[in-house]
Design an enzyme around this catalytic site. Structure first.
Site, short mmCIF file in Angstrom:
data_model
loop_
_atom_site.label_atom_id
_atom_site.label_comp_id
_atom_site.label_asym_id
_atom_site.label_seq_id
_atom_site.Cartn_x
_atom_site.Cartn_y
_atom_site.Cartn_z
N HIS A 126 0.76 -1.42 -0.22
CA HIS A 126 0.16 -0.15 0.01
C HIS A 126 0.79 1.46 0.01
CE1 HIS A 126 -3.61 -2.25 0.42
NE2 HIS A 126 -3.47 -2.80 1.69
N ASP A 163 -2.87 -10.77 -2.13
CA ASP A 163 -3.49 -10.17 -0.84
C ASP A 163 -4.92 -9.68 -1.20
OD1 ASP A 163 -2.17 -8.49 1.87
OD2 ASP A 163 -4.02 -7.85 1.06
N ASP A 247 -4.02 -12.78 4.00
CA ASP A 247 -5.28 -12.50 4.31
C ASP A 247 -6.49 -12.76 3.65
OD1 ASP A 247 -4.47 -10.69 2.68
OD2 ASP A 247 -4.50 -8.85 3.80
ZN LIG Z 1 -4.14 -7.12 2.76
#
Ligand SMILES: [Zn+2]
Length: 318
Positions: A126, A163, A247
């Site tokens: 990110h 992810d 995740d």
């Molecule tokens: Zn993530």
């Protein structure tokens, strides 16, 4: 040795504070799970990563931002946004995280194992050019892609990101370099709100695969591999980088995908098989998210086992 396992004790020094889902227990779960798989433990070359330099971070980040993070850590820490913490140890942690990916790139282009897994934190996908966000400080994998091109003469690099969150930072850091292609599958709508399928980047080198939560497992695997295959039509990568976020497994507190360990195994072997066809198996995987530590540890072991598959005959890709 078939696979390098890179980490650094400094990655534990990134202190996000009480109750934060991105905590050091995530990382500790990985060697714990690995030690329970003695056969795999013996197959893996364990290495301590180096720290990336500011110059290396600046292959993808603004120099002022890099210096700001360094100074903030030196001054004892602070917050970059509501979720993204810099602690006193975060500079050492984050530069070790990036350094692991750079070391792994050196290994796969040098005499080392053809594949590496980097067990690092904070995660990176990110992080934007001039700001951290979403638990991430520096774009480990994006920097790795630029580094491979600059240092090892790699022309084409493929980054794949499974992810559960969109790799908005990676996209931002590579989308102006069309010879780095980026595939991200992520939950939609979900944090950080970016990554519609229509966003192909300014050069059409980005494949975003937004997916609803709660679909049958196979839907995610099929959509992901189909995007990887679209992204590599007429494009043979010299290096494959994986943003391995776990995740996307069922039960993760920060995601609603339904993947299981068998899917981690399948996705890993499929990528290994493609990397063997494209580039002699050169593949570097780096940990991103994954917030149920026991599941994360197990997933990393399954992933690493998959990374030892292929030409050694441990299992089939394809
Ligand atoms: Zn993530």
């Amino acid at each position: 040795m078939q696979l390098a396992f890179l980490s650094h004790s400094d990655c534990g020094r990134h202190d996000t504070g009480w109750g934060h889902p991105e905590h050091v227990g995530r990382l500790r779960a990985i060697p714990r799970a690995l030690r329970n798989d003695f056969e795999l433990f013996e197959l893996v070359e364990h290495r301590e990563a180096r720290h990336a330099t500011a110059d290396e971070l600046e292959m993808a980040h603004d120099a002022r931002y890099v210096e700001m993070v360094r100074q903030l850590a030196e001054a004892g820490g602070g917050r970059l946004d509501a979720d993204t913490v810099v602690s006193e140890g975060s500079w050492a942690a984050a530069t070790a995280g990036t350094g692991a990916v750079l070391d792994a790139v050196d290994l796969v282009f040098g005499d080392g194992p053809r594949r590496s897994f980097c067990a690092v934190r904070p995660p990176g996908h990110h992080a934007l050019r001039s700001s951290g966000m979403g638990f991430c400080l520096f774009g480990n994998v994006a920097i790795g892609a630029h580094y491979a091109r600059k240092t090892h003469g790699a022309e084409r690099v493929l980054i794949v990101d499974w992810d559960v969150h969109h790799g908005n930072g990676t996209q931002a850091l590579v989308q102006d370099t069309p010879d780095i292609r980026f595939v991200s599958m992520h939950q939609w709508p979900w944090y950080p709100g970016t990554g519609p399928a229509t966003d192909r980047g300014p050069h059409g080198s980005v494949w975003n695969v937004p997916m609803a939560a709660g679909l049958p497992r196979e839907a995610y695997v099929t959509a992901f591999l189909s995007a990887v295959d679209s992204a590599t039509v007429g494009f043979t990568p010299d290096l494959v980088l994986i943003s391995a976020g776990f995740d996307s497994l069922a039960g993760d507190p920060l995601g609603g995908f339904t993947l299981e360990m068998d899917d981690v195994d399948r996705l890993t072997r499929e990528m290994v098989s493609r990397a063997e066809q494209w580039c002699g198996g050169r593949l570097v995987s780096s940990l991103e998210g994954g917030y149920a530590p026991e599941r994360l540890g197990e997933a990393c072991v399954v992933h690493m086992r998959g990374l030892t598959s292929g030409e050694w005959g441990v299992g089939g890709g394809g």
